[in-house]
Design an enzyme around this catalytic site. Structure first.
Site, PDB file in Angstrom:
ATOM      1  N   GLU A 237      -4.357   6.888   3.384  1.00  0.00           N
ATOM      2  CA  GLU A 237      -4.029   6.575   4.775  1.00  0.00           C
ATOM      3  C   GLU A 237      -3.334   7.804   5.339  1.00  0.00           C
ATOM      4  O   GLU A 237      -2.263   8.200   4.868  1.00  0.00           O
ATOM      5  CB  GLU A 237      -3.111   5.356   4.840  1.00  0.00           C
ATOM      6  CG  GLU A 237      -2.716   4.971   6.260  1.00  0.00           C
ATOM      7  CD  GLU A 237      -1.606   3.958   6.300  1.00  0.00           C
ATOM      8  OE1 GLU A 237      -0.725   4.098   7.172  1.00  0.00           O
ATOM      9  OE2 GLU A 237      -1.598   3.026   5.469  1.00  0.00           O
ATOM     10  N   CYS A 274       3.272   3.783  10.953  1.00  0.00           N
ATOM     11  CA  CYS A 274       1.911   4.321  11.016  1.00  0.00           C
ATOM     12  C   CYS A 274       1.089   3.642  12.100  1.00  0.00           C
ATOM     13  O   CYS A 274       0.038   4.150  12.503  1.00  0.00           O
ATOM     14  CB  CYS A 274       1.212   4.168   9.668  1.00  0.00           C
ATOM     15  SG  CYS A 274       1.293   2.496   8.987  1.00  0.00           S
TER      16      CYS A 274
END
Length: 493
Positions: A237, A274
């Site tokens: 990620e 995020c």
């Protein structure tokens, strides 16, 4: 380091040498067979959750000293972390993750079909690279570790340099839990250091890797995983802009509510999620002005915050200054440095038409920290043109209004433009906050992630498994999971 002062706190450990990384991986590799018993795995995961809760005060105090995230945020993160561990224990007990499929022989089929029995087996040692912004839920005891252990894979975790003491403490608790469940402690091994992370991804006994971090660091490891003599899956990620589109009808209906909600989502945790919304497409005109006023008011009311470390702080300060200096960019709330080691949240605005030119592409890149860019658009086509320039994201959000009987005319086409961009699409909500659930997907097109997998939710376990089919195999040679009569009572197709 103490993020609140910028001064060293303590020495926690030494960076691992290549020889120490090799020993760590080999020790984890040697523990694979012990993880084969699903009941033991589930007991281990639940025991780990229990030990983390018993050590709650020490864990939160240590993590706060290293990250400045605060006890309230870290208390919630610890609860999420223990819930993830128990959730994966339930997944192991239930057994459908094995994806057992049986096709009985059919000589009359065209072509004739033999006896086929398929299930999934663990890949082997998994390398986990801890995240800086989630010292618990995406680090040593986090989702990558929990899902890998649930799959039957030992784990070697590369600690994040921002919270080495938290990493060491959590690793010790997981190893204690393993021993208490009758497993070797080396089902979880911790290493420190940049070079250790590189050596880990290259080790021939590492079978897969999970990463949460920057595009630069994740892409380097992804390329290294692909360049090995035997390439391995790398589930990274890396970064996400998390666009938000507000339709004119939504702004007309609840401009102040949307502005206040966006302010809270953007500044939550000093903008270090995020899933922080980093680009907002808002309509021009009076309704758009009301939204922007509410957003600016909410962001301006946010006090100074300390970021995770000085490198992240410096990158944020430089990043917002570079963006604010672009032609046509205004700052209703000026982001940047504040007294001491703190930073201030901010809002930048620009005409959406400018984003289609090369000179403003920086505004279409993630800026980690408490800032968002509001691009004012004239019509649906201009908004869609901007969306067409975006890379992959973890989330994409639409704010709309109307009912089935009186729908917002812009909603369906703009939602259709958002779906290709992200792994999770929200309507009338905010992306900060990722529920741990069976239907959750935390991933997206590159650079949000390097694969189509999720790192949150039950299906995260699939990253660490591979399918194997047994053909025409006598029953006594089959694993119990595939034998006639379903002796283990597993879900099977």
């Amino acid at each position: 380091m103490d993020p609140r002062t910028g001064k060293p706190r303590e020495r926690v450990a030494a960076e691992a040498t290549a020889e120490e990384v090799d020993r760590a991986v080999r020790a984890a590799h040697g523990s694979r067979e012990a993880l084969a018993d699903r009941a033991v795995r589930a007991a281990f995961l639940r025991a780990a959750a229990g030990l983390l809760e018993e050590a709650r005060d020490r864990v939160i105090e240590t993590a706060d000293a290293e990250t400045a995230l605060g006890t309230t945020r870290l208390s919630g993160e610890l609860a999420r972390t223990t819930a993830q561990l128990r959730s994966f224990a339930d997944v192991v007990d239930e057994g459908s993750f094995l994806d057992v499929r049986i096709d009985l022989p059919d000589p009359g089929a065209v072509p004739p079909r033999p006896d086929l029995r398929r299930w999934k087996v663990p890949l082997g040692v998994v390398a986990v690279y801890a995240a800086g912004n989630f010292p618990l839920a995406f680090s040593v005891p986090g989702g990558d570790t929990a899902s890998a252990l649930a799959a039957g894979c030992p784990v070697v975790v590369k600690a994040h340099p921002g919270h080495p003491a938290t990493s060491a403490l959590c690793a010790s608790l997981l190893r204690r839990a393993a021993a208490g469940a009758g497993l070797p402690e080396d089902v979880v091994v911790l290493v420190h250091g940049f070079d250790a992370g590189v050596a880990l991804i290259r080790h021939p006994l590492v079978a897969a890797a999970g990463f949460t971090g920057s595009v630069r660091g994740g892409r380097a490891l992804f390329d290294a995983a692909a360049a090995r003599p035997v390439p391995i899956p790398f589930h990274g990620e890396l970064g996400s802009l998390n666009p938000v589109v507000i339709t004119p009808a939504a702004a007309e209906e609840r401009a102040k509510e949307i502005g206040a909600g966006l302010a809270g989502s953007t500044t939550l945790g000093a903008g270090q999620f995020c899933t922080k919304p980093g680009l907002v497409l808002a309509p021009r005109g009076e309704v758009g002005d009301r939204f922007l006023d509410a957003l600016a008011e909410g962001v301006a009311a946010t006090g100074p915050a300390v970021m995770l470390d000085h490198r992240i702080r410096d990158a944020y300060v430089a990043g917002v200054a570079e963006r604010a200096a672009l032609a046509g960019v205004a700052a209703p709330v000026v982001p940047g440095a504040r007294d001491g080691h703190a930073v201030g949240a901010g809002v930048l605005t620009v005409d959406a038409a400018r984003l289609t030119g090369d000179g403003h592409r920086l505004l279409l890149e993630e800026c980690f920290g408490p800032v968002t860019v509001v691009a004012r658009y004239t019509d649906r086509e201009e908004a869609a043109a901007v969306l067409g320039l975006l890379p992959g994201n973890l989330t994409a959000t639409l704010h709309t209004t109307g009912t089935d009987g009186d729908p917002d005319p812009d909603a369906a086409p703009l939602l259709a433009a958002l779906v290709p961009l992200a792994g999770r699409v929200l309507v009338n909500g905010w992306p900060t906050g990722v529920a741990v659930a069976a239907a959750q997907h935390h991933g997206g097109p590159y650079p949000a992630t390097t694969s189509t997998a999720t790192s949150v939710g039950a299906t995260a376990i699939e990253r660490w498994l591979r399918p194997v089919t047994y053909q025409s195999t006598p029953g006594h040679l089959l694993p119990p999971e595939l034998r006639d009569g379903n002796p283990l009572g597993l879900p099977r197709r």
